[in-house]
Design a protein around this motif. Structure first.
Motif, PDB file in Angstrom:
ATOM      1  N   SER A   1      -5.204  -0.570  -7.183  1.00 47.19           N
ATOM      2  CA  SER A   1      -5.924   0.692  -7.061  1.00 47.19           C
ATOM      3  C   SER A   1      -5.027   1.825  -7.522  1.00 47.19           C
ATOM      4  O   SER A   1      -3.920   2.000  -7.018  1.00 47.19           O
ATOM      5  CB  SER A   1      -6.366   0.934  -5.613  1.00 47.19           C
ATOM      6  OG  SER A   1      -6.906   2.234  -5.526  1.00 47.19           O
TER       7      SER A   1
ATOM      8  N   ALA B   1      -0.185   4.741  -0.525  1.00 48.35           N
ATOM      9  CA  ALA B   1      -1.231   5.724  -0.787  1.00 48.35           C
ATOM     10  C   ALA B   1      -0.855   7.073  -0.198  1.00 48.35           C
ATOM     11  O   ALA B   1      -0.235   7.146   0.861  1.00 48.35           O
ATOM     12  CB  ALA B   1      -2.550   5.254  -0.183  1.00 48.35           C
TER      13      ALA B   1
ATOM     14  N   SER C   1      -3.222   4.545  -4.510  1.00 52.49           N
ATOM     15  CA  SER C   1      -4.205   5.624  -4.576  1.00 52.49           C
ATOM     16  C   SER C   1      -3.677   6.935  -3.994  1.00 52.49           C
ATOM     17  O   SER C   1      -2.759   6.950  -3.189  1.00 52.49           O
ATOM     18  CB  SER C   1      -5.486   5.208  -3.854  1.00 52.49           C
ATOM     19  OG  SER C   1      -5.240   4.997  -2.501  1.00 52.49           O
ATOM     20  N   ARG C   2      -4.251   7.999  -4.455  1.00 54.65           N
ATOM     21  CA  ARG C   2      -3.985   9.357  -3.985  1.00 54.65           C
ATOM     22  C   ARG C   2      -2.515   9.749  -4.075  1.00 54.65           C
ATOM     23  O   ARG C   2      -1.905  10.197  -3.122  1.00 54.65           O
ATOM     24  CB  ARG C   2      -4.500   9.529  -2.549  1.00 54.65           C
ATOM     25  CG  ARG C   2      -6.030   9.411  -2.514  1.00 54.65           C
ATOM     26  CD  ARG C   2      -6.595  10.025  -1.275  1.00 54.65           C
ATOM     27  NE  ARG C   2      -6.412   9.194  -0.129  1.00 54.65           N
ATOM     28  CZ  ARG C   2      -6.188   9.620   1.102  1.00 54.65           C
ATOM     29  NH1 ARG C   2      -6.109  10.905   1.339  1.00 54.65           N
ATOM     30  NH2 ARG C   2      -6.062   8.790   2.085  1.00 54.65           N
TER      31      ARG C   2
ATOM     32  N   ASN D   1      -1.798  -0.932  -3.875  1.00 58.65           N
ATOM     33  CA  ASN D   1      -2.651   0.242  -3.707  1.00 58.65           C
ATOM     34  C   ASN D   1      -1.805   1.493  -3.895  1.00 58.65           C
ATOM     35  O   ASN D   1      -0.969   1.821  -3.069  1.00 58.65           O
ATOM     36  CB  ASN D   1      -3.267   0.194  -2.297  1.00 58.65           C
ATOM     37  CG  ASN D   1      -4.302   1.272  -2.091  1.00 58.65           C
ATOM     38  OD1 ASN D   1      -4.325   2.268  -2.817  1.00 58.65           O
ATOM     39  ND2 ASN D   1      -5.145   1.092  -1.101  1.00 58.65           N
TER      40      ASN D   1
ATOM     41  N   THR E   1       0.860  -1.177   0.000  1.00 56.05           N
ATOM     42  CA  THR E   1       0.000   0.000   0.000  1.00 56.05           C
ATOM     43  C   THR E   1       0.894   1.223   0.000  1.00 56.05           C
ATOM     44  O   THR E   1       1.745   1.375   0.860  1.00 56.05           O
ATOM     45  CB  THR E   1      -0.903   0.020   1.249  1.00 56.05           C
ATOM     46  OG1 THR E   1      -1.674  -1.162   1.265  1.00 56.05           O
ATOM     47  CG2 THR E   1      -1.835   1.212   1.219  1.00 56.05           C
TER      48      THR E   1
HETATM   49  C1  LIG Z   1      -6.071   2.104  -0.767  1.00 58.57           C
HETATM   50  O1  LIG Z   1      -5.584   2.926   0.267  1.00 58.57           O
HETATM   51  C2  LIG Z   1      -6.463   3.974   0.629  1.00 58.57           C
HETATM   52  C3  LIG Z   1      -5.767   4.839   1.627  1.00 58.57           C
HETATM   53  O2  LIG Z   1      -5.149   4.066   2.610  1.00 58.57           O
HETATM   54  C4  LIG Z   1      -7.741   3.365   1.172  1.00 58.57           C
HETATM   55  O3  LIG Z   1      -8.653   4.380   1.520  1.00 58.57           O
HETATM   56  C5  LIG Z   1      -8.360   2.473   0.116  1.00 58.57           C
HETATM   57  O4  LIG Z   1      -9.504   1.843   0.644  1.00 58.57           O
HETATM   58  C6  LIG Z   1      -7.356   1.439  -0.362  1.00 58.57           C
HETATM   59  N1  LIG Z   1      -7.935   0.731  -1.471  1.00 58.57           N
HETATM   60  C7  LIG Z   1      -7.986  -0.584  -1.534  1.00 58.57           C
HETATM   61  C8  LIG Z   1      -8.584  -1.156  -2.779  1.00 58.57           C
HETATM   62  O5  LIG Z   1      -7.559  -1.288  -0.645  1.00 58.57           O
END
Ligand SMILES: *[C@@H]1O[C@H](CO)[C@@H](O)[C@H](O)[C@H]1NC(C)=O
Ligand SMILES: *[C@@H]1O[C@H](CO)[C@@H](O)[C@H](O)[C@H]1NC(C)=O
Ligand SMILES: *[C@@H]1O[C@H](CO)[C@@H](O)[C@H](O)[C@H]1NC(C)=O
Ligand SMILES: *[C@@H]1O[C@H](CO)[C@@H](O)[C@H](O)[C@H]1NC(C)=O
Ligand SMILES: *[C@@H]1O[C@H](CO)[C@@H](O)[C@H](O)[C@H]1NC(C)=O
Length: 766
Positions: free
Chosen positions: A136, A90, A114-115, A112, A88
């Motif tokens: 993600s 993010a 994201s952001r 992950n 992760t």
């Molecule tokens: C990816 O990380 C973000 C921030 O930690 C979180 O909000 C989101 O749910 C995660 N997405 C997945 C698919 O796990």
């Protein structure tokens, strides 16, 4: 001997600790406690770090921009994370990723990103991560990857094993028809919040396994009729909040779940849903629908849940509108203020499945005898915020267990006809102009458990001029807050003997002897004085699984309450937490019409859900029969508290007994062990020595050769952990074999090379 044992245990613990903390790099915290692999969370990451552990999860989220996170060539492999299964990363201001950054991560399963600030991704950068299933990229600006004539126009990403792809909030206003060409195994795509206006009809065609597509919060105003013709697995489509007003000729045979809430439908025509023969859940909430053709739902014979709330439906709906929807279970019509009426003789057809009907805020003035005819299995009925003055006999089914009539215009409770033998357990009458109630009003609702009469106009609790019935012996919750009750006495409790929560706040009660006696009685019976205390009780029930209600001591709040009434201090007393406005303790004189209105317009629906859920949870999680938990059998006229006490003492005794026997067993074991070791010391025969080798690992550890490496300790120590490791194990560089092929040897190998193997153990007698 005993000291030796203790010493060895301590040494073992210390060494394990050193091994673990030693291999977690600076800036990282490694959590080894989980059973599904080691979890590392790092606040910085670069190629100077070395991860010596078998880390399965790596969290690199929220790394500040200043630390300049860069994912360089093979960075994860190089720092020793070859076996990582989940990363992760993010919200860490990541701008670019080297095309080979993820190389060599053959177990990578979830990623992950994201952001971040990613703009362009090399389409083949994950081509060799053959176990990557979830990716993600949410909230990165990837619009430049979907531009014609760009180097990315051939395909978006090439990930041969991907299943879930999150591209929400990626500024993708255009999609190229080639986008998913190399993502053929994907089953879930999230494209929400992307400003997408039109979608080429070939876009989703390569996704033969697509099951779930989320296009909510975009600008899609139409779907081309054949765009899903090759997605034969698609089950769920979310079009929430798009300017979509028609589905004419769209055909999605397999679709079961369709969310069209917050779209722009104004009418539902005969052919709107003809292409959806397998529909199960349809959400049309918050459109601007004024009319529905009476044949509109006829093709959807499997429809179970229909949400038509927050529209502009003009009633009554046609009475044959649901004739083919015989599997309908829940129907939401809330907040269609122009509805005004139900069909005169009810909806046609037998609805043996429907158990939930929400017709709150539908402008209803009354219910006629046949309005809810044939809804014989209804269990939850919401009618709050209407203008109902009366409900005629025969309207309410005896099966209803939950009825919300709050915020209506009921003045006389005898105008509401409850069927005899009613199963009603929860009744909301809050915010009605009810001036008096009598036990006789509840003769048919003898199983009532929770009664909400707050914010009515009651001047006294019971109008007891009528016969001295005792109909409410199951009532455990009564809320009469914010009425006009001036006095109460212990006699009032005669009709509600088993009440466990009694909310009296916001009444102009006088401080007199009767009141004091009543409060003494309530305190004795451990009756809670507010929802806050009741909530606390509920929460503990949730946590403890409703094992022991009685031993939970909670503040009843009566002392504060009496202080307030008797000292007449003009201050707010926080005896009720603000669960919902109806219960706030305010000086009764200061209650304005406005606050009353608020109560009326916003019935405490969250709270009602909670009450229901708790009941269900308590029932399901304990397996204690519902009646034992919620009701007090008719033949027991004792205080319910004593009754429940009897119920819960047994588990406690059992727990204590078993704890005691475990301790006893341990003591015996220690005694035997000591005796045995003494014997062994005196005889020192070969047999005993062999035994000592084969005994416990703890014991062997003491005689371990200090020169053997200690790293594999954890693999053999913790069988669960070892089995988890298998999943993520595959031989280096061999990507063609499946994980299951390669899974088995690891624990054996590590055992053979571990200090616990017989050959590595130095006999104790040396
Ligand atoms: C990816 O990380 C973000 C921030 O930690 C979180 O909000 C989101 O749910 C995660 N997405 C997945 C698919 O796990
Ligand atoms: C994937 O790995 C193979 C062999 O290890 C290599 O030849 C190929 O270039 C890699 N593919 C990508 C896209 O890097
Ligand atoms: C969304 O798309 C429209 C045209 O399709 C464009 O005018 C608008 O600027 C876009 N909005 C955002 C936030 O990208
Ligand atoms: C579905 O597949 C058929 C046959 O491969 C093809 O001709 C058709 O164009 C595809 N449909 C779409 C919408 O791409
Ligand atoms: C329907 O959609 C609305 C708005 O998106 C949502 O609040 C509601 O919970 C949905 N209804 C159902 C039954 O899921």
């Amino acid at each position: 001997m005993r000291r030796l044992l203790v010493h060895s245990v301590l040494t073992l613990l210390v060494s394990v600790h050193l091994v673990r903390s030693g291999d977690c790099p600076t800036y990282c915290k490694c959590d080894t406690t989980g059973t599904s692999g080691i979890h590392a969370k790092c606040s910085a990451f670069d190629d100077t770090q070395q991860f010596g552990l078998e880390i399965a999860y790596l969290d690199l989220s929220n790394i500040p921009k200043s630390s300049g996170l860069k994912l360089t060539d093979r960075i994860f492999s190089n720092v020793g994370l070859k076996r990582i299964s989940s990363i992760t990363l993010a919200n860490s201001a990541l701008k670019e990723i080297h095309v080979n950054a993820f190389h060599g991560l053959h177990n990578l399963n979830q990623l992950n990103l994201s952001r971040n600030h990613l703009g362009l991704l090399e389409p083949d950068m994950f081509a060799n991560n053959t176990h990557l299933e979830k990716l993600s990229l949410s909230q990165n600006s990837l619009q430049n990857m979907q531009v014609k004539n760009s180097p990315y126009s051939e395909y978006f990403l090439n990930i041969p094993s991907l299943q879930d792809l999150d591209l929400s909030g990626c500024s993708l206003s255009h999609l190229l028809p080639t986008m998913f060409k190399k993502l053929t195994t994907v089953t879930y795509v999230n494209l929400a919040s992307n400003n997408i206006s039109d979608i080429p009809k070939e876009t989703f065609a390569p996704l033969l396994d697509l099951g779930d597509l989320d296009l909510s919060d975009n600008k899609v105003s139409q779907l081309s009729s054949d765009m899903f013709e090759n997605n034969s697995e698609i089950n769920s489509l979310t079009m929430r909040n798009n300017p979509l007003s028609s589905l004419r000729s769209v055909q999605i045979e397999s679709l079961q779940i369709l969310d069209l809430s917050l779209c722009k439908f104004t009418t539902i025509d005969m052919d709107t849903f003809v292409g959806f023969p397998n529909m199960r859940d349809l959400n049309l909430s918050a459109n601007a629908i004024t009319s529905i053709n009476s044949n509109a739902f006829k093709k959807m014979t499997k429809l179970q849940n229909l949400d038509l709330s927050n529209n502009k439906l003009i009633g009554p709906l046609s009475d044959d509108i649901f004739v083919k929807n015989v599997q309908l279970e829940t129907l939401k019509l809330a907040n269609n203020p122009q509805m005004k009426r139900f069909p005169e003789t009810g909806f046609k057809e037998e609805f043996s499945e429907i158990y939930f009907l929400d017709a709150s805020r539908c402008g209803l003035t009354h219910l006629e005898e046949d309005n809810l005819k044939r809804l014989d299995h209804l269990r939850r009925l919401y009618l709050s915020g209407n203008e109902i003055q009366y409900i005629k006999p025969g309207v309410l089914s005896p099966k209803i267990i939950f009825l919300d009539l709050s915020g209506n215009k009921i003045a006389h409770l005898d105008q509401v006809s409850f069927p005899s033998g009613s199963s009603l357990r929860t009744l909301y009458l809050s915010g009605n102009p009810i001036k008096k109630i009598s036990p006789a009003n509840f003769v048919n609702t003898a199983r009532l458990k929770s009664l909400h009469l707050n914010s009515c106009e009651l001047k006294q609790l019971w109008d007891t001029t009528e016969t001295a019935l005792r109909p409410l012996k199951f009532l455990s919750y009564l809320n009469i807050a914010n009425n006009k009750i001036k006095s109460l006495s212990p006699k009032d409790l005669n009709y509600i003997e088993h009440v466990q929560t009694l909310v009296l706040s916001g009444n102009p009660l006088t401080c007199n002897d009767d009141m004091k006696k009543l409060v003494t009685l309530l305190t004795e019976r451990e009756v809670a004085s507010s929802d806050a205390t009741q909530m606390k009780q509920f929460e503990e029930m949730k946590i403890t699984g409703a094992v022991d209600l009685v031993s939970m001591k909670y503040e009843l709040g009566w002392e504060k309450f009496m202080n307030y009434i008797c000292q007449e201090k003009q201050r707010l007393i926080d005896i009720t937490k603000p669960d919902y406005s109806g219960d706030k303790v305010v000086d009764p004189k200061s209650i304005s019409d406005e606050s009353e209105d608020k109560i009326i317009l916003e019935p405490p629906s969250d709270h009602t859900e909670m009450v229901f859920d708790i009941e269900e949870i308590a029932f399901i999680s304990t397996g204690i029969p519902e009646h034992a938990l919620n009701y007090f059998p008719e033949d027991i006229h004792k205080d319910p508290v004593t009754h429940t006490k009897i119920n819960y003492t047994w588990p406690i005794i059992i727990v204590i007994l078993s704890a005691f026997s475990i301790i006893l067993a341990l003591l015996i074991f220690v005694a035997l062990f000591l005796r045995w070791s003494r014997q062994k010391n005196s005889y020192r025969n070969r047999n005993a020595r062999r035994l000592s080798i084969c005994r416990t690992a703890l014991y062997q550890q003491l005689y371990e050769d200090p020169n053997t490496p200690t790293t594999p300790v954890m693999m053999t120590k913790d069988p669960e952990h070892a089995s988890e490791q298998r999943i993520y194990t595959s031989p280096n560089d061999d990507t063609n074999k499946t994980t299951t092929d390669t899974a088995q040897p690891i624990s054996k190998v590590s055992y053979l090379s571990s200090p616990f193997h017989h050959s590595n153990i130095v006999p104790e007698s040396v």
